[in-house]
Design a protein around this motif. Structure first.
Motif, PDB file in Angstrom:
ATOM      1  N   ASN A 404     -33.979 -15.112   3.449  1.00 16.54           N
ATOM      2  CA  ASN A 404     -34.198 -16.320   2.649  1.00 16.54           C
ATOM      3  C   ASN A 404     -34.286 -15.951   1.164  1.00 16.54           C
ATOM      4  N   TRP A 405     -35.030 -14.910   0.957  1.00 15.60           N
ATOM      5  CA  TRP A 405     -35.261 -14.434  -0.413  1.00 15.60           C
ATOM      6  C   TRP A 405     -33.955 -14.045  -1.096  1.00 15.60           C
ATOM      7  N   LEU A 406     -33.179 -13.256  -0.347  1.00 14.52           N
ATOM      8  CA  LEU A 406     -31.934 -12.754  -0.919  1.00 14.52           C
ATOM      9  C   LEU A 406     -30.963 -13.896  -1.192  1.00 14.52           C
ATOM     10  N   GLU A 407     -30.876 -14.801  -0.222  1.00 15.82           N
ATOM     11  CA  GLU A 407     -29.908 -15.881  -0.407  1.00 15.82           C
ATOM     12  C   GLU A 407     -30.321 -16.766  -1.574  1.00 15.82           C
ATOM     13  N   ALA A 408     -31.627 -17.058  -1.663  1.00 15.61           N
ATOM     14  CA  ALA A 408     -32.106 -17.888  -2.767  1.00 15.61           C
ATOM     15  C   ALA A 408     -31.787 -17.229  -4.104  1.00 15.61           C
ATOM     16  N   LYS A 409     -32.027 -15.941  -4.169  1.00 13.12           N
ATOM     17  CA  LYS A 409     -31.725 -15.219  -5.405  1.00 13.12           C
ATOM     18  C   LYS A 409     -30.235 -15.271  -5.715  1.00 13.12           C
ATOM     19  N   ALA A 410     -29.442 -15.123  -4.665  1.00 11.18           N
ATOM     20  CA  ALA A 410     -27.996 -15.082  -4.864  1.00 11.18           C
ATOM     21  C   ALA A 410     -27.483 -16.433  -5.360  1.00 11.18           C
ATOM     22  N   VAL A 411     -28.002 -17.516  -4.773  1.00 11.31           N
ATOM     23  CA  VAL A 411     -27.557 -18.836  -5.220  1.00 11.31           C
ATOM     24  C   VAL A 411     -28.016 -19.060  -6.657  1.00 11.31           C
ATOM     25  N   LEU A 412     -29.244 -18.675  -6.919  1.00 14.65           N
ATOM     26  CA  LEU A 412     -29.749 -18.832  -8.291  1.00 14.65           C
ATOM     27  C   LEU A 412     -28.858 -18.085  -9.276  1.00 14.65           C
ATOM     28  N   SER A 413     -28.486 -16.890  -8.918  1.00 18.10           N
ATOM     29  CA  SER A 413     -27.710 -16.074  -9.858  1.00 18.10           C
ATOM     30  C   SER A 413     -26.279 -16.590  -9.983  1.00 18.10           C
ATOM     31  N   GLU A 414     -25.723 -17.043  -8.859  1.00 18.10           N
ATOM     32  CA  GLU A 414     -24.330 -17.481  -8.913  1.00 18.10           C
ATOM     33  C   GLU A 414     -24.156 -18.783  -9.674  1.00 18.10           C
ATOM     34  N   SER A 415     -25.094 -19.693  -9.493  1.00 18.38           N
ATOM     35  CA  SER A 415     -24.830 -21.037 -10.004  1.00 18.38           C
ATOM     36  C   SER A 415     -25.928 -21.611 -10.863  1.00 18.38           C
ATOM     37  N   LEU A 416     -27.127 -21.019 -10.849  1.00 20.88           N
ATOM     38  CA  LEU A 416     -28.241 -21.705 -11.488  1.00 20.88           C
ATOM     39  C   LEU A 416     -28.913 -20.842 -12.541  1.00 20.88           C
ATOM     40  N   GLY A 417     -28.146 -19.895 -13.041  1.00 20.68           N
ATOM     41  CA  GLY A 417     -28.637 -19.122 -14.166  1.00 20.68           C
ATOM     42  C   GLY A 417     -29.662 -18.066 -13.821  1.00 20.68           C
ATOM     43  N   GLY A 418     -29.772 -17.689 -12.588  1.00 25.37           N
ATOM     44  CA  GLY A 418     -30.740 -16.666 -12.220  1.00 25.37           C
ATOM     45  C   GLY A 418     -30.188 -15.279 -12.481  1.00 25.37           C
ATOM     46  N   ALA A 419     -31.088 -14.324 -12.413  1.00 24.91           N
ATOM     47  CA  ALA A 419     -30.668 -12.938 -12.603  1.00 24.91           C
ATOM     48  C   ALA A 419     -29.733 -12.533 -11.479  1.00 24.91           C
ATOM     49  N   ALA A 420     -28.858 -11.602 -11.799  1.00 26.76           N
ATOM     50  CA  ALA A 420     -27.907 -11.154 -10.796  1.00 26.76           C
ATOM     51  C   ALA A 420     -28.620 -10.426  -9.659  1.00 26.76           C
ATOM     52  N   VAL A 421     -28.044 -10.484  -8.502  1.00 30.17           N
ATOM     53  CA  VAL A 421     -28.581  -9.740  -7.366  1.00 30.17           C
ATOM     54  C   VAL A 421     -28.259  -8.270  -7.577  1.00 30.17           C
ATOM     55  N   SER A 422     -29.278  -7.452  -7.386  1.00 29.25           N
ATOM     56  CA  SER A 422     -29.083  -6.032  -7.614  1.00 29.25           C
ATOM     57  C   SER A 422     -28.948  -5.293  -6.289  1.00 29.25           C
ATOM     58  N   GLN A 423     -28.504  -4.061  -6.395  1.00 26.65           N
ATOM     59  CA  GLN A 423     -28.441  -3.236  -5.187  1.00 26.65           C
ATOM     60  C   GLN A 423     -29.827  -3.072  -4.582  1.00 26.65           C
ATOM     61  N   SER A 424     -30.805  -3.010  -5.465  1.00 24.00           N
ATOM     62  CA  SER A 424     -32.165  -2.857  -4.933  1.00 24.00           C
ATOM     63  C   SER A 424     -32.577  -4.100  -4.149  1.00 24.00           C
ATOM     64  N   ASP A 425     -32.102  -5.270  -4.586  1.00 27.45           N
ATOM     65  CA  ASP A 425     -32.384  -6.477  -3.803  1.00 27.45           C
ATOM     66  C   ASP A 425     -31.767  -6.348  -2.410  1.00 27.45           C
ATOM     67  N   LEU A 426     -30.544  -5.848  -2.356  1.00 24.38           N
ATOM     68  CA  LEU A 426     -29.898  -5.673  -1.058  1.00 24.38           C
ATOM     69  C   LEU A 426     -30.655  -4.663  -0.216  1.00 24.38           C
ATOM     70  N   ASP A 427     -31.153  -3.643  -0.868  1.00 26.16           N
ATOM     71  CA  ASP A 427     -31.859  -2.608  -0.117  1.00 26.16           C
ATOM     72  C   ASP A 427     -33.169  -3.131   0.462  1.00 26.16           C
ATOM     73  N   LYS A 428     -33.798  -4.056  -0.268  1.00 25.54           N
ATOM     74  CA  LYS A 428     -35.061  -4.619   0.232  1.00 25.54           C
ATOM     75  C   LYS A 428     -34.815  -5.606   1.366  1.00 25.54           C
ATOM     76  N   SER A 429     -33.615  -6.072   1.473  1.00 26.63           N
ATOM     77  CA  SER A 429     -33.364  -7.123   2.450  1.00 26.63           C
ATOM     78  C   SER A 429     -32.365  -6.661   3.512  1.00 26.63           C
ATOM     79  N   ILE A 430     -31.086  -6.907   3.272  1.00 23.93           N
ATOM     80  CA  ILE A 430     -30.101  -6.609   4.307  1.00 23.93           C
ATOM     81  C   ILE A 430     -30.177  -5.152   4.742  1.00 23.93           C
TER      82      ILE A 430
END
Lengths: 601, 1139
Positions: A404-430
């Motif tokens: 949930n966290w990762l997807e929310a971050k990804a949507v925020l970054s792609e379309s809503l001005g959020g910070a980009a998803v980092s490799q560390s984000d992927l490492d914490k999740s997927i």
């Protein structure tokens, strides 16, 4: 009178065996509040359901999605406005096509009563901390219910307090806009996160449990608002709360991916499982049992089973999609090969040989233990048969929170001005999920962990939906592999605005099972009557279909063709939301009010 | 007038006196009770006397003189003095006279003086010598205004009794108060029919109000026989042996039902095998037809089910495919189940004390053939004692005991899915009986056979003591106290079932070497290479009940109910002159009752053959319990005034209190008045005298309180329970439920009745007519606050907001005639009707809501035109109907975009009428063979508008579930000891929209069960004039697609039953005298033997009520029509003996 010395209390006969919500007879302290709050648990923390009832329960509860295919015509979307839809009962059934509640405000009222009584009756008798905690509990359940109602109906009338029967204008108000309602939900969730206890005893609602659900519900609404083009400002606000709530759990330090995948769903006791945030206990002696395991035991038929599209969506354990993988067997869709070459969750979710109880021959056994399927052809013990299963159910677990966290971050970054998803984000999740330990049996079979997802080398999936970014596609794939049979899929399609995946005419793989050599692997399908009827078919790689005629057993090698399967009737965008009942609309009209029908109905 | 045989019992003595001597005698009524105050005079002389309370008299007379004996309510009798000095004279009751004594509230009244609405039952004709288990069943059709419904053949169940209309309120019980000797009894089953002296039904407030708070729905007043007047003990014995059978053959579809299932599946594109456990597809159906041809006449219910011959497996899942069809009736129903009844009563008067002892025994068998035990037994014992202590004080005491024991197969704890549901659920392929290994195949029958016996034991007893103080001749005081206690023990010992499990996958059969066995199509073992060889399968022999799964448990529930009733009243009779008669009653009654209930269940039996708590290991035991109490207190006064027995007036006033309401609303006043005018006593009516012997008009008005509601309506109760959420400590968490929305000021419902009646006696009262016109209003009726939408989140609070009105009439006609040659003929018939409407409820006008003006029970539905034929459709090039998307040219805007098969325009080019609104399933489109509805409002489309009264589209009221025009009539004749009577009973009008497999075609055609009446008569291209529409699987709905509620398939539940036909013979006195027997009658009777109904062969009893049984009054077997113990008929013989 004359003959009877009338005792004054002769007529004083109040009920003897019930609490009464008046005159200080209840809400005397935290114990009373807790007893009332306990009434919410089986409804919201459903787990595997109860007995034969599987509302909100995996497998049989969620047979309506694009992962699974049945014989004959696929079950249809609703096409007509029902004559009546709704209830005032706390035990009302859900709507399977919408994976949510019917038009029922009983739980809203119950939550509002809890909030009201804590505020107006109990407050002087309990500490401020307790007051805030129990208010948070009430607001959590209220927001939870509204989230579900909105997911089914879109706009719904919002009641933030207990409404009296004489407030007709309020009760008969038309639907409030979705955004208005969800802003109230958002406010409730904010209060919950600020005030609920971090720990309120084992198996009781606490901050982490609430936060985990908030990440789910806010992700749903945020993505729904965004992908349906409703309101990006709200989408942003909700997704940010989803991120914030998920981080509460992730940063609590209490949970980790220390358990193998199979154990999450088949353990008799989930206490101490590091991934599980809340679980439901089943116990035969207490007559609290379920039937989800039985529908995973290799014997019971579910009627709709995993199709080739789902199989193909599993990632190779080298981290590539099958089309691009150099691994041997990437192109081999026999069950035995899939078991070895795909993400370990494949092996843990499906029986490793063709099974006739599945319409596709691939049988889902995510919720049955490895022991359970040794009884195929025999009589399974009660824990894996009938409605007497006792495996504990994970109600919510860390894997969902991180996704949930990762997807929310990804949507925020792609379309809503959020910070980009980092490799560390992927490492914490997927990648954290992919590092789950494998159980001994899987290891023995040669199952291997899937390589981590790298931002720098995202798989390039030829099957990717053109309007989904490669990263988002992988996030969605991860959810699909992680949650198969668990009931997220239809809701995911709805929030992604991708209900068209349910149109099986778009991909012939929907009507196929795994690759199979029938004579070698499943000769029992090759009977005389099967030959006479011409109902056993395989589809060759080149698309030709071979029908068994009694003499061509050796030619029966190909993708299993689900018997007589055909697409469902056409459906359209109105099917994202449920209509309200004609009777309810008429009732409003009768009273001079208006209840607006759901758009498109 | 002389219908009843006159009996003279002489005790002859040898002594002869030539002249006047002292004669002592006793005058008895037919039931051997002494007749008090009878006049005994010597014919032609003024000499005479009266009998005392013991019925005795003494006077001087001489041989040859004739005594004339007369008493009010009895036929006059003459007796010629012969040689005996002690004589006994039995008077027969006047068959129906205005002088007849009627038992009314706290006393008796001459029929002619009754001013309220009262029905009496002819106990002798109605109840004696009938093979009925209880009085309630005997009362069906016997009294106007009393409705008795027997919804199933469940032995030991209570019939449903209602007085004047189906309901008097939504919250109250709407059931009449049943009083046995002025004490409320919990069930009419308790009463032994042979103990009964009289039954009176009090129907209006004026007559019932004296009984107060529980009498608002009328009173059934039963009095028992008291003492025997004679010094010599009188013994009466009667018995009855009967044999019961299902009232008609319940015919279920066999191969035709399979065809329906296949047709329905293929219609929606399903060609794979369909079914539940046993599957069928087109090929399988054809095999079943073949099987029927080949084996239908030779293989019967006792032949085992053989693989290869009777079933085979198919497909990758080894689906079980059936060929042989089975009829569950053959396996489940015990035909001609025996029942016996024995009753004995002894009565005697010794000095000033009299006693009566009654004993009764009933042993009735149910009809579940495989059950180890299925029966109902009842023992009754009663004792009544009365003693005149002195001329001021009479004391009395009584006790009665009734033990009812129902034994039945404890198959499941579920009341929503018992064996009767499963019997009629799976299709005809579902096997019963044994498989070829000799093991039972899992079925409702095998489970009923393995089930242990549950029993529901109800021990009821009451003791009463009372006294009458006679202050003077005209003033007395009665006091009675009764304590009642009923203990109900319900033992449900479960079991685990073992059978060849037809619910699970079959298992391949192997020989000793582990090689598969092959069989041919007769089931004989052949080599694998033989032509037609197929691998053999067996059903697996499993104990398929999981540990602790239902019914692997033992449950014992115990209920203890006790009540204390006090009735005390004083009566003062005042006569002023000849003409003015007053009677005053002042009194009180109080009632207090408490019920304690506890149920204990323990799971996991270690000994399934001897289930005991000691042998059950499931922990912890599951215990539930409840305690309730209630009380009522009332004070009342009554004045009767009669002027010259011509103008009659009665007034009542009550002050009632009930514990059911908040304390400030406990008490309420209830008045009632009634008046009568005996017109035939008027001078100006003398001209009509030869014809009109008696004529009275009467009228009554009154209110009476109803408090038969739960005592929690005014309180926000929060029941406490155990949740299925297991807490951190490993046990279930406790939870407290959500409080309902309530109003605090809930109080009595006021039942107001108005009655206007006429009583007529014509031709010396050989013809009597009673007619009543009544209205009953329920005012301040407790109903939910109206018009609260679902958004409220709970049920609307209840309050005294509503009102209900019942209007009706009742007619009773009685004819009696005895010809000179001794042939007596009699007829008694009654018919009544009542219609209940909602007067005030709220402002809703939805047709299915409780709108103001709604008639209770009404059914809104569509009118059916006919079935569509292929010629109605505009066929495509492929010769098939074409599915089109409707446009604005076809339908109103709201249906644009819907799909439908294209219809041809009408003959004159009219636009076709589409029914897309009624296509409830996404794969259902109206096509050939489907139902064509009538466009009643002519808007060119079939729909329900807004389902409001102002806009109900094509809906209208098509029927009503309330029984209307309920009637009963008896034709009787007697001649020289022979008697014959035929009693018919029926309902003139009642409709029901069915539910479930037995009533709705295609209810769930993949499960498969359906009556042959449907399976053999549905539309196919080859059977276009069928009654039922084309096959379609409605998947468990009873109101969708073709089966919208509509008139064509509305069940017409009107019926006429030959309830009883009796032929009896009373042995001649001459013969009996020699063996010291007073009377002896033998008889044979048929009960319920012929039914004329309109159900077109559906296996549904016309008295059936959806979802009602003694186990579950609203959702028994999921409310599916006809899914219960079938009603039965019986044949019986019996003896009635008095010595």
């Amino acid at each position: 009178m004359l003959f009877f010395s009338c005792k004054k209390d002769f007529l004083n006969r109040p009920p003897l065996t019930t609490y009464i919500d008046a005159d200080g007879q209840f809400w005397r302290g935290e114990d009373d509040i807790r007893m009332f709050a306990n009434g919410f648990y089986p409804n919201y923390f459903n787990g595997y359901g109860l007995g034969w009832t599987w509302d909100y329960a995996p497998v049989v509860g969620y047979t309506f999605n694009d992962d699974v295919t049945g014989k004959n015509v696929q079950s249809n979307f609703e096409s007509n406005v029902p004559s009546s839809r709704g209830s005032i009962s706390e035990s009302a059934a859900w709507l399977q096509q919408y994976s949510g509640p019917t038009w029922d405000f009983a739980w809203v009222r119950k939550a509002n009563i809890l909030i009201d009584r804590v505020e107006n009756v109990a407050k002087p008798k309990i500490s401020d901390e307790a007051y805030r905690h129990w208010t948070a509990v009430g607001r959590f359940f209220r927001a939870f219910e509204y989230s579900r109602l909105v997911s089914v109906f879109g706009d719904v009338p919002y009641f933030g307090r207990v409404v009296k029967e004489n407030e007709l204008d309020t009760l008969y108000k038309d639907r409030d806009p979705r955004g208005y309602v969800m802003d109230k939900v958002y406010d409730d969730f904010q209060y919950v996160l600020a005030n609920i206890r971090a720990n309120d005893g084992t198996q009781n609602l606490n901050k982490n449990i609430a936060a985990a659900f908030i990440s789910r519900l806010m992700l749903f609404e945020g993505t729904y608002e965004h992908y349906h083009g409703l309101d990006d400002a709200r989408a942003k606000k909700y997704l940010e709360l989803a991120v914030q709530a998920a981080e509460v759990v992730m940063n609590s330090g209490k949970y980790s991916f220390g358990s193998d995948f199979k154990s999450l769903f088949t353990s008799e006791n989930l206490a101490g499982n590091p991934e599980v945030i809340l679980y439901r206990i089943y116990d035969a002696a207490l007559q609290v049992t379920h039937a989800v395991g039985s529908y995973s035991n290799g014997i019971e038929t579910v009627g709709v089973d995993p199709n080739l599209v789902l199989m193909k969506s599993f990632i190779m354990n080298d981290g590539n999609v099958w089309q691009n993988s150099s691994e041997p067997g990437a192109n081999d869709f026999s069950i035995a090969n899939l078991d070895k070459t795909r993400d370990p969750r494949f092996e843990a979710s499906f029986i490793d040989k063709p099974n006739g109880s599945s319409t596709t021959l691939l049988y889902g056994y995510k919720f049955a233990s490895r022991d359970a399927i040794t009884y195929i052809g025999k009589t399974p013990p009660p824990i894996w048969a009938s409605n007497t299963n006792t495996s504990d159910a994970p109600v919510i677990r860390l894997a969902e929170v991180v996704l949930n966290w990762l997807e929310a971050k990804a949507v925020l970054s792609e379309s809503l001005g959020g910070a980009a998803v980092s490799q560390s984000d992927l490492d914490k999740s997927i990648n954290a999920i992919r590092k789950r330990p494998l159980d001994a049996a899987a290891l023995a079979k040669g199952v291997q962990k899937t390589a981590p997802l790298m931002l720098t080398s995202l798989p390039d999936d030829p099957a990717r939906d053109a309007d989904v970014s490669p990263l988002m596609w992988e996030i969605r794939r991860e959810r699909r592999m992680e949650f198969v049979f668990e009931g997220f899929r239809l809701l995911d399609l709805k929030r992604w605005n991708k209900l068209n995946y349910m149109d099986f005419s778009t991909n012939p793989d929907y009507f196929l099972g795994p690759w199979i050599n029938l004579q070698a692997e499943f000769p029992s399908a090759l009977t005389t009557s099967a030959a006479t009827k011409g109902n056993v078919k395989v589809k060759k790689a080149d698309g030709t279909v071979v029908t068994y005629n009694g003499n061509n057993a050796s030619d029966m090698v190909g993708f299993w063709v689900v018997e007589n399967a055909s697409n469902r009737n056409q459906f359209n965008d109105k099917n994202y939301l449920s209509p309200v009942g004609a009777q309810q609309i008429n009732e409003y009209k009768d009273k001079g009010y208006t209840l607006t029908q759901t758009k498109g109905w | 007038m002389t219908f009843l045989a006159v009996m003279l019992v002489l005790q002859l003595q040898q002594k002869v006196f030539a002249q006047e001597r002292t004669i002592t005698g006793i005058v008895l009524s037919q039931d051997n009770a002494p007749v008090d105050g009878a006049s005994v005079v010597i014919k032609g002389k003024s000499t005479g006397t009266q009998t005392g309370p013991d019925g005795r008299f003494t006077l001087k007379a001489s041989k040859g003189q004739v005594l004339e004996i007369s008493s009010v309510g009895y036929e006059n009798q003459q007796f010629t003095i012969r040689d005996a000095n002690a004589i006994e004279i039995t008077l027969s009751k006047v068959s129906k006279s205005m002088d007849d004594i009627v038992v009314v509230g706290y006393g008796t009244q001459k029929r002619g003086n009754v001013t309220g609405a009262v029905s009496t039952v002819d106990v002798k004709k109605t109840l004696q010598g009938r093979p009925i288990a209880d009085v309630g069943r005997g009362l069906q059709g016997a009294a106007s205004g009393l409705s008795v419904t027997i919804p199933s053949g469940e032995v030991g169940s209570d019939p449903i009794l209602k007085i004047r209309g189906v309901m008097s309120s939504f919250q109250g019980s709407s059931t009449p108060l049943i009083l046995l000797d002025n004490v409320e009894i919990p069930s009419i089953q308790i009463v032994n029919p042979n103990d009964i002296a009289s039954i009176t039904v009090l129907k209006d407030a004026a007559s019932a109000s004296i009984y107060g708070a529980k009498a608002s729905n009328g009173v059934i007043l039963i009095t028992t026989k008291k003492g025997s007047g004679t010094a010599k003990p009188q013994v009466t014995y009667s018995d009855n042996f009967s044999w019961q059978n299902v009232w008609k053959k319940l015919e279920m579809g066999t191969v035709d039902a399979l065809k329906y299932t296949v047709d329905a599946a293929e219609r929606v594109g399903v060609t794979t095998p369909t079914g539940a456990f046993y599957y069928v597809d087109r090929a399988g159906y054809e095999k079943a037809v073949q099987w029927q041809k080949q084996y239908g006449g030779t293989i019967g219910k006792n032949d085992p089910t053989v693989f290869g011959r009777d079933w085979y497996v198919q497909g990758s899942q080894n689906s079980k495919m059936g060929m042989r069809t089975y009829d569950p009736y053959d396996y489940m129903i015990k035909e001609w189940a025996p029942t016996q009844q024995h009753d004995i009563t002894v009565g005697q008067t010794i000095g000033k004390t009299s006693y009566n002892i009654g004993l009764g025994y009933l042993d009735q068998s149910g009809m579940m053939k495989p059950a180890k035990k299925d029966d109902f037994t009842r023992y009754n014992a009663s004792l009544r004692l009365s003693s005149e202590v002195n001329k001021f004080l009479t004391v009395r005491a009584g006790a009665m005991y009734s033990r009812r024991d129902k034994d039945y197969a404890y198959v499941t704890s579920s009341t929503t899915a018992d064996p009767w549901l499963y019997l009629y659920r799976w299709g005809p392929l579902y096997p019963f009986g044994n498989d070829q290994n000799g093991d039972p195949i899992r079925s409702p029958v095998s489970e009923a056979a393995q089930a242990n016996t549950a029993n529901l034991l109800q021990n009821y007893m009451n003791v009463s003591t009372g006294a009458t103080l006679n202050f003077s001749k005209n003033w007395k005081l009665d006091f009675d106290y009764t304590y009642s206690n009923q203990e109900e023990i319900w033992n449900r010992p479960g079991t685990r079932y073992t059978a060849r499990d037809s619910w699970s996958a079959p298992k391949a059969r192997f020989d000793d070497n582990g090689n598969p066995i092959y069989v041919d199509s007769t089931g004989n073992v052949v080599s694998s290479t033989a032509p037609g060889a197929m691998q053999a399968f067996d059903l697996s022999l499993n104990t398929y009940t999981g540990p602790g799964a239902n019914p692997d448990h033992i449950i014992r529930s115990a209920t203890n109910f006790h009540s204390s009733t006090i009735n005390a009243f004083t009566t003062y009779n005042l006569g002023i002159g000849e003409d003015h008669n007053f009677k005053f009653i002042l009194g009180m009654n109080s009632y207090a009752a408490a019920t304690g209930w506890q149920s204990q269940q323990q799971n996991q039996l270690t000994d399934i053959h001897n289930p005991q708590f000691n042998f059950a290991i499931g922990t912890p035991p599951i215990i539930s319990a409840n305690n309730t109490w209630e009380s009522q207190l009332g004070y009342f006064g009554r004045i009767n005034y009669a002027f010259k027995n011509k103008y009659l007036l009665e007034g009542n006033l009550r002050y009632d209190g009930s514990s059911k309401f908040p304390s400030n609303l406990w008490w309420r006043w209830y008045p009632s008045v009634s008046a009568g005018w005996v017109i035939s006593e008027e001078k100006f009516m003398e001209f009509a005298r030869p014809v009109v012997e008696f004529m009275k008009v009467r009228a009554s008005w009154g209110t009476i309180g109803d408090q038969t509601v739960p005592n929690s309506l005014y309180l926000p109760v929060m029941p406490y329970g155990l949740s299925s959420w297991i807490g951190g400590n490993g046990s279930k968490t406790v939870f407290v439920s959500t409080p309902p929305a309530i109003k605090h000021d809930i109080t009595w419902q006021d039942i107001e009745t108005k009655d206007f009646g006429v009583d007529l006696g014509l031709f010396q009262n050989k013809v009597t007519v009673t007619f009543d016109l009544f209205q009953r209003n329920t005012n301040n009726m407790i109903v939910p606050s109206e018009g609260i939408p679902l958004t409220f989140g709970t049920g609307a609070p209840q309050g005294n907001f509503g009102s209900l009105r019942t209007d009706g009439w009742e007619l009773t006609l009685e004819l009696n005639h005895r010809f000179q040659n001794g042939l007596g003929l009699n007829f008694r018939g009654n018919i009544s009707d009542a219609k209940t409407r909602i007067m005030e409820y709220g402002t809703s006008t939805g047709v299915n809501s409780n709108y103001n003006g709604k008639t209770i029970g009404e059914i809104w539905g569509y009118r059916t035109d006919r079935l569509y034929q292929t010629s109605d459709f505009d066929l495509g090039n492929d010769g098939k109907p074409q599915l089109i998307t409707l446009t604005a040219a076809d339908v109103p805007a709201k249906y644009v975009g819907k799909k439908a098969y294209k219809l041809k325009p009408g003959k004159n080019g009219e636009k076709p009428v589409y029914q897309t609104f009624l296509q409830n399933s996404s794969n259902f489109f109206f096509g050939p063979g489907d139902v064509k509805f009538k466009d009643l409002n002519g808007d060119g489309v079939i729909d329900n508008g807004s389902a409001l009264l102002a806009d109900h589209g094509d809906l209208e009221v098509i029927g009503n579930t309330t029984p209307r025009y309920e009637y009963g009539f008896r034709l009787g004749a007697d001649y020289k000891g022979f008697d014959i009577s035929a009693f018919f009973q029926g309902v003139g009008s009642r409709q029901l929209w069915g539910d479930g497999f037995l009533a709705i075609p295609g209810y769930n055609s993949s499960d498969g069960a359906m009556p042959q009446a449907i399976a053999g008569n549905y539309w196919t291209p080859d059977h276009t004039n069928a009654f039922y529409p084309a096959a379609y699987n409605n998947a468990g709905s009873n109101a969708a697609n073709n089966l919208q509620v509509q008139d064509r398939y509305l069940l017409n539940m009107a019926y006429l039953r030959l309830k009883n036909l009796t032929i009896g013979y009373s042995i001649s006195q001459n013969v009996l005298k020699k063996v010291h027997v007073n009377s002896l009658r033998v008889y044979a009777a048929l009960e319920n033997f012929i039914t004329w109904d309109h159900l077109k062969g559906l296996p549904i009893d016309p008295e059936y009520i959806n979802g009602y049984s003694m186990w579950n009054a609203s959702n028994y077997n999921l409310g599916r029509t006809g899914m219960g113990v079938p009603a039965f008929k019986s044949i019986s013989v019996g003896v009635q003996l008095n010595f």
